[in-house]
Design a protein around this motif. Structure first.
Motif, PDB file in Angstrom:
ATOM      1  N   ASN A  16      -9.285   8.744   3.424  1.00  0.00           N
ATOM      2  CA  ASN A  16      -8.268   7.831   3.932  1.00  0.00           C
ATOM      3  C   ASN A  16      -7.845   6.894   2.808  1.00  0.00           C
ATOM      4  O   ASN A  16      -8.697   6.273   2.155  1.00  0.00           O
ATOM      5  N   VAL A  41      -5.733   3.544   1.716  1.00  0.00           N
ATOM      6  CA  VAL A  41      -5.096   2.305   2.158  1.00  0.00           C
ATOM      7  C   VAL A  41      -4.499   1.617   0.938  1.00  0.00           C
ATOM      8  O   VAL A  41      -5.224   1.231   0.019  1.00  0.00           O
ATOM      9  N   TRP A  46     -13.064   6.403   2.364  1.00  0.00           N
ATOM     10  CA  TRP A  46     -11.919   5.520   2.167  1.00  0.00           C
ATOM     11  C   TRP A  46     -11.675   5.253   0.691  1.00  0.00           C
ATOM     12  O   TRP A  46     -12.617   5.133  -0.089  1.00  0.00           O
ATOM     13  N   ARG A  73      -5.210  11.125   3.138  1.00  0.00           N
ATOM     14  CA  ARG A  73      -4.467  10.771   4.340  1.00  0.00           C
ATOM     15  C   ARG A  73      -4.117   9.286   4.279  1.00  0.00           C
ATOM     16  O   ARG A  73      -4.993   8.430   4.403  1.00  0.00           O
ATOM     17  N   VAL A  97      -3.240   5.639   5.326  1.00  0.00           N
ATOM     18  CA  VAL A  97      -3.531   4.855   6.529  1.00  0.00           C
ATOM     19  C   VAL A  97      -2.984   3.450   6.324  1.00  0.00           C
ATOM     20  O   VAL A  97      -3.231   2.826   5.286  1.00  0.00           O
ATOM     21  N   TRP A  98      -2.231   2.948   7.296  1.00  0.00           N
ATOM     22  CA  TRP A  98      -1.733   1.570   7.233  1.00  0.00           C
ATOM     23  C   TRP A  98      -2.862   0.615   7.584  1.00  0.00           C
ATOM     24  O   TRP A  98      -3.715   0.910   8.416  1.00  0.00           O
ATOM     25  N   ALA A 123      -3.442  -0.084  11.164  1.00  0.00           N
ATOM     26  CA  ALA A 123      -4.050   0.982  11.967  1.00  0.00           C
ATOM     27  C   ALA A 123      -5.573   0.902  11.982  1.00  0.00           C
ATOM     28  O   ALA A 123      -6.224   1.498  12.843  1.00  0.00           O
ATOM     29  N   ILE A 124      -6.156   0.177  11.031  1.00  0.00           N
ATOM     30  CA  ILE A 124      -7.611   0.068  10.966  1.00  0.00           C
ATOM     31  C   ILE A 124      -8.127  -0.844  12.065  1.00  0.00           C
ATOM     32  O   ILE A 124      -9.263  -0.709  12.523  1.00  0.00           O
TER      33      ILE A 124
END
Length: 259
Positions: A15, A17, A42, A225, A227-228, A231-232
């Motif tokens: 993920n 960010v 992440w 991927r 991820v905003w 969204a977490i």
């Protein structure tokens, strides 16, 4: 490549960010939460932080690491983070890159400090291929004999984190808030900050170049991927954070104890 194809060939999911000028305290709180409460891999990239801030390792002693009276006079925030490593002052010229991974995310990688450090240095070796004389020296990323990236790590039962503060540029005046470290790397050879550090802007045309090359390199090792941040989700108010801002009273107490 589709997600199913990537999984078929065994690429782990990462993920990603991307942040812009998020305060470093907020970033560190996010990292600690993801390390301790998530089971995903992440990567967090933060382009600068909102104000000059000193960040110390979990066992750092302010009286040994920072010039307390100027810090108090100028109201420079001081953070004690949840990972080890040294002391840095960060600002809008710093680029932060963090990896938070499960121990089995990278085949063959042993979850100990040196193997993790070696793996990240090889990844950044791909990022900086053909750019300067990049290599890992002791625990620092350097161009030639000058540091431009400092690292810190933490390893838990099932996961690990490795985060780096990259100096795109820095304000020489801010370096006066830091004392020369007692346990400096040997290659520093007692050099002053200005002689020891080398900004990335001397080697790359733009911060975005470094960030784009980093993401592209990560994409060759992971299925990335995006991820905003929203969204977490927000942390549970009862979740304990060991990363914290030191109070004025605490810093003043260190001044008194050091006198």
């Amino acid at each position: 490549m589709t997600i199913s194809q990537a999984r078929h060939i065994g690429l782990p999911l990462m993920n990603l960010v991307r942040l812009k000028a998020v305060p470093i305290l907020q970033q560190l709180h996010l990292e600690e939460r993801l390390l301790r409460t998530s089971s995903d891999n992440w990567c967090i990239i933060n382009d600068g932080t909102s104000a000059p801030t000193i960040v110390m390792g979990i066992s750092g002693k302010p009286s040994e690491l920072i010039e307390l009276e100027p810090v108090l006079r100028d109201r420079v925030p001081v953070i004690r983070r949840f990972t080890g490593g040294g002391t840095v002052i960060v600002d809008d010229g710093t680029v932060f890159v963090t990896f938070i991974c499960n121990k089995d995310a990278i085949p063959g990688l042993q979850a100990y400090p040196r193997p993790i450090m070696s793996w990240t240095s090889k990844l950044y070796g791909e990022v900086f291929q053909g750019i300067g004389d990049f290599h890992l020296r002791e625990n620092d990323y350097v161009f030639g004999n000058c540091k431009f990236g400092g690292n810190a790590q933490s390893i838990t039962k099932n996961r690990w984190i490795h985060h780096t503060s990259f100096l795109w540029d820095y304000d020489v005046r801010n370096m006066a808030y830091l004392k020369p470290p007692i346990r400096a790397p040997k290659y520093r050879s007692a050099r002053h900050h200005v002689e020891f550090l080398r900004p990335m802007k001397d080697y790359l045309p733009a911060k975005s170049t470094f960030i784009d090359k980093t993401i592209a390199t990560i994409g060759s090792h992971f299925l990335v991927r995006p991820v905003w941040l929203e969204a977490i989700g927000t942390p549970n108010s009862t979740y304990p954070q060991s990363t914290r801002l030191l109070t004025k009273q605490e810093l003043e107490a260190f001044v008194i104890s050091a006198s």
